[in-house]
Design a protein around this motif. Structure first.
Motif, PDB file in Angstrom:
ATOM      1  N   ILE A  58       0.825  -1.216   0.000  1.00  0.00           N
ATOM      2  CA  ILE A  58       0.000   0.000   0.000  1.00  0.00           C
ATOM      3  C   ILE A  58       0.858   1.265   0.000  1.00  0.00           C
ATOM      4  CG2 ILE A  58      -1.618   1.331   1.433  1.00  0.00           C
ATOM      5  CD1 ILE A  58      -2.881  -1.399   2.212  1.00  0.00           C
ATOM      6  N   THR A  59       1.993   1.250   0.696  1.00  0.00           N
ATOM      7  CA  THR A  59       2.844   2.443   0.772  1.00  0.00           C
ATOM      8  C   THR A  59       3.778   2.573  -0.427  1.00  0.00           C
ATOM      9  OG1 THR A  59       4.472   1.247   2.123  1.00  0.00           O
ATOM     10  CG2 THR A  59       2.799   2.551   3.295  1.00  0.00           C
ATOM     11  N   SER A  60       3.845   1.570  -1.274  1.00  0.00           N
ATOM     12  CA  SER A  60       4.693   1.637  -2.459  1.00  0.00           C
ATOM     13  C   SER A  60       4.214   2.754  -3.391  1.00  0.00           C
ATOM     14  CB  SER A  60       4.660   0.302  -3.209  1.00  0.00           C
ATOM     15  OG  SER A  60       5.273   0.430  -4.486  1.00  0.00           O
ATOM     16  N   PRO A  61       5.152   3.480  -4.009  1.00  0.00           N
ATOM     17  CA  PRO A  61       4.729   4.495  -4.989  1.00  0.00           C
ATOM     18  C   PRO A  61       3.989   3.900  -6.183  1.00  0.00           C
ATOM     19  CG  PRO A  61       7.130   4.215  -4.980  1.00  0.00           C
ATOM     20  CD  PRO A  61       6.606   3.482  -3.800  1.00  0.00           C
ATOM     21  N   ALA A  62       4.148   2.595  -6.407  1.00  0.00           N
ATOM     22  CA  ALA A  62       3.436   1.931  -7.512  1.00  0.00           C
ATOM     23  C   ALA A  62       1.949   1.761  -7.211  1.00  0.00           C
ATOM     24  CB  ALA A  62       4.067   0.565  -7.790  1.00  0.00           C
ATOM     25  N   ALA A 281       8.594  -4.402  -9.562  1.00  0.00           N
ATOM     26  CA  ALA A 281       7.739  -5.552  -9.865  1.00  0.00           C
ATOM     27  C   ALA A 281       6.270  -5.182  -9.696  1.00  0.00           C
ATOM     28  CB  ALA A 281       8.101  -6.731  -8.965  1.00  0.00           C
ATOM     29  N   LEU A 282       5.960  -4.455  -8.620  1.00  0.00           N
ATOM     30  CA  LEU A 282       4.579  -4.039  -8.390  1.00  0.00           C
ATOM     31  C   LEU A 282       4.120  -3.069  -9.478  1.00  0.00           C
ATOM     32  CD1 LEU A 282       2.054  -4.169  -6.647  1.00  0.00           C
ATOM     33  CD2 LEU A 282       3.021  -2.369  -5.189  1.00  0.00           C
ATOM     34  N   GLN A 283       4.983  -2.154  -9.877  1.00  0.00           N
ATOM     35  CA  GLN A 283       4.631  -1.200 -10.931  1.00  0.00           C
ATOM     36  C   GLN A 283       4.281  -1.911 -12.233  1.00  0.00           C
ATOM     37  OE1 GLN A 283       4.670   2.373 -10.484  1.00  0.00           O
ATOM     38  NE2 GLN A 283       3.458   2.228 -12.357  1.00  0.00           N
ATOM     39  N   GLN A 284       5.076  -2.910 -12.587  1.00  0.00           N
ATOM     40  CA  GLN A 284       4.828  -3.658 -13.815  1.00  0.00           C
ATOM     41  C   GLN A 284       3.487  -4.386 -13.739  1.00  0.00           C
ATOM     42  OE1 GLN A 284       7.878  -6.538 -14.743  1.00  0.00           O
ATOM     43  NE2 GLN A 284       7.219  -6.733 -16.870  1.00  0.00           N
ATOM     44  N   THR A 285       3.212  -4.987 -12.579  1.00  0.00           N
ATOM     45  CA  THR A 285       1.949  -5.691 -12.398  1.00  0.00           C
ATOM     46  C   THR A 285       0.773  -4.727 -12.449  1.00  0.00           C
ATOM     47  OG1 THR A 285       2.958  -7.448 -11.073  1.00  0.00           O
ATOM     48  CG2 THR A 285       0.605  -7.064 -10.755  1.00  0.00           C
ATOM     49  N   VAL A 286       0.876  -3.632 -11.705  1.00  0.00           N
ATOM     50  CA  VAL A 286      -0.209  -2.646 -11.649  1.00  0.00           C
ATOM     51  C   VAL A 286      -0.528  -2.127 -13.054  1.00  0.00           C
ATOM     52  CG1 VAL A 286      -0.729  -0.281 -10.911  1.00  0.00           C
ATOM     53  CG2 VAL A 286       0.080  -1.959  -9.245  1.00  0.00           C
ATOM     54  N   GLU A 287       0.487  -1.821 -13.821  1.00  0.00           N
ATOM     55  CA  GLU A 287       0.245  -1.299 -15.168  1.00  0.00           C
ATOM     56  C   GLU A 287      -0.402  -2.342 -16.076  1.00  0.00           C
ATOM     57  OE1 GLU A 287       3.906   0.316 -16.617  1.00  0.00           O
ATOM     58  OE2 GLU A 287       3.871   2.016 -15.217  1.00  0.00           O
ATOM     59  N   VAL A 289      -2.384  -4.889 -15.143  1.00  0.00           N
ATOM     60  CA  VAL A 289      -3.776  -5.106 -14.736  1.00  0.00           C
ATOM     61  C   VAL A 289      -4.618  -3.877 -15.082  1.00  0.00           C
ATOM     62  CG1 VAL A 289      -5.302  -5.575 -12.771  1.00  0.00           C
ATOM     63  CG2 VAL A 289      -3.070  -6.702 -12.909  1.00  0.00           C
ATOM     64  N   TYR A 290      -4.035  -2.687 -14.923  1.00  0.00           N
ATOM     65  CA  TYR A 290      -4.743  -1.465 -15.323  1.00  0.00           C
ATOM     66  C   TYR A 290      -5.063  -1.474 -16.815  1.00  0.00           C
ATOM     67  CZ  TYR A 290      -5.439   3.483 -16.444  1.00  0.00           C
ATOM     68  OH  TYR A 290      -5.950   4.672 -16.908  1.00  0.00           O
ATOM     69  N   ASN A 291      -4.081  -1.810 -17.629  1.00  0.00           N
ATOM     70  CA  ASN A 291      -4.295  -1.835 -19.087  1.00  0.00           C
ATOM     71  C   ASN A 291      -5.371  -2.842 -19.483  1.00  0.00           C
ATOM     72  OD1 ASN A 291      -2.387   0.172 -19.574  1.00  0.00           O
ATOM     73  ND2 ASN A 291      -0.710  -1.281 -19.789  1.00  0.00           N
ATOM     74  N   ALA A 292      -5.422  -3.972 -18.788  1.00  0.00           N
ATOM     75  CA  ALA A 292      -6.459  -4.958 -19.068  1.00  0.00           C
ATOM     76  C   ALA A 292      -7.835  -4.450 -18.643  1.00  0.00           C
ATOM     77  CB  ALA A 292      -6.139  -6.267 -18.363  1.00  0.00           C
ATOM     78  N   SER A 293      -7.864  -3.587 -17.644  1.00  0.00           N
ATOM     79  CA  SER A 293      -9.135  -3.088 -17.106  1.00  0.00           C
ATOM     80  C   SER A 293      -9.700  -1.916 -17.898  1.00  0.00           C
ATOM     81  CB  SER A 293      -8.951  -2.663 -15.641  1.00  0.00           C
ATOM     82  OG  SER A 293      -8.613  -3.766 -14.817  1.00  0.00           O
ATOM     83  N   VAL A 294      -8.851  -1.193 -18.609  1.00  0.00           N
ATOM     84  CA  VAL A 294      -9.329   0.004 -19.318  1.00  0.00           C
ATOM     85  C   VAL A 294      -9.318  -0.192 -20.838  1.00  0.00           C
ATOM     86  CG1 VAL A 294      -8.593   1.517 -17.470  1.00  0.00           C
ATOM     87  CG2 VAL A 294      -7.075   1.162 -19.426  1.00  0.00           C
TER      88      VAL A 294
END
Length: 294
Positions: A58-62, A281-287, A289-294
């Protein structure tokens, strides 16, 4: 109800992070993170470690509002703090991420091809605490394994009965009747489920709002009429055991369905990583999943 958060959940771009592993699923979540059971002596130590893991995420900048709309918390996580603030307050005030609370107590034994939720005898008290902790909504999970019409009807009846109790507490319930992705009758299960959900949605009053968390359907855009229903704030998809890349590809096929992943979100994160490695690693995952969602 917080109108800013409602607008974010209804109209924002992004996905929901499911960080709600409970007592039964925490040992596996920690093991996947690289912390084995010999690293803790009891449940208190186990929950301390999983809170450290969640805090790191949660505190990660990603972990930011540009990609993440909401986060689902376990009850203990709601009652714990991050940087001196209750977790829900930290999410809302420091991250602009909408906090949800898992309220179910796990699954009952299978009957009529489904697993209902176990009773939640303290639900009213839990909802009171959720309001005190500035939680926006709740989540509760049950599972459909067979295309049994009576079982599916029982699942949806139970979900909406509890949903109304949650709505009356001024919270938005996420209704999660998961269809097992390994069911040989998955498509038929989804057809039965959609029909039952639609009946209940049509019976709601105009101001009774819900969200739905559903398995990614076999038939593309199966749930589009539910997404468009006026009583539905958002429909989100669970990864359901699919690896992240597969879940992302399946999600992309379905218009306006967004992710609410748990295992698929955390699969490349490890306790042994440096902060730089972890955040990357979290940034890559977040991006992804975001791309799949939008």
């Amino acid at each position: 109800m917080n109108q800013h958060q409602l607008d974010r959940m209804k109209n924002g771009k992004g996905f929901i992070a499911a960080l709600d592993q409970s007592g039964g699923s925490t040992p596996k979540a920690l093991a996947d993170y690289g912390i084995t059971e010999d690293a803790y002596n009891n449940k208190d130590e186990m929950f301390d470690l999983v809170h450290q893991m969640r805090t790191r995420i949660i505190t990660s900048p990603a972990f930011d509002a540009n990609h993440i709309l909401g986060a689902i918390l376990f009850e203990q996580t709601m009652d714990r703090s991050i940087e001196g603030m209750y977790t829900g307050d930290y999410l809302a005030e420091q991250k602009d991420v909408v906090p949800f609370l898992k309220v179910d107590k796990g699954l009952a034994e299978q009957t009529d091809g489904v697993q209902l939720m176990k009773p939640i005898p303290d639900l009213n008290d839990l909802l009171t605490r959720a309001n005190e902790r500035n939680i926006f909504g709740t989540k509760m999970r049950s599972v459909i394994k067979e295309a049994n019409s009576e079982g599916v009807k029982a699942i949806v009846n139970q979900q909406f009965e509890m949903a109304k109790q949650i709505i009356h507490a001024d919270l938005v319930p996420i209704i999660e009747p998961e269809v097992d992705i390994n069911s040989p009758e998955k498509t038929k299960c989804e057809e039965l489920l959609k029909a039952e959900i639609r009946k209940h949605l049509d019976s709601l009053k105009d101001d009774e709002l819900v969200m739905l968390k559903l398995s990614i359907p076999t038939v593309t855009n199966m749930y589009k009429e539910l997404i468009d229903h006026p009583n539905v704030v958002r429909v989100v998809a669970l990864s359901g055991g699919y690896a992240r890349d597969e879940a992302n590809e399946l999600l992309k096929l379905n218009d306006e369905l967004i992710a609410s992943f748990s295992r698929a979100l955390l699969q490349d994160l490890y306790a042994s990583q440096s902060d730089e490695e972890f955040n990357a690693a979290l940034q890559q995952t977040v991006e992804s999943v975001y791309n799949a969602s939008v």
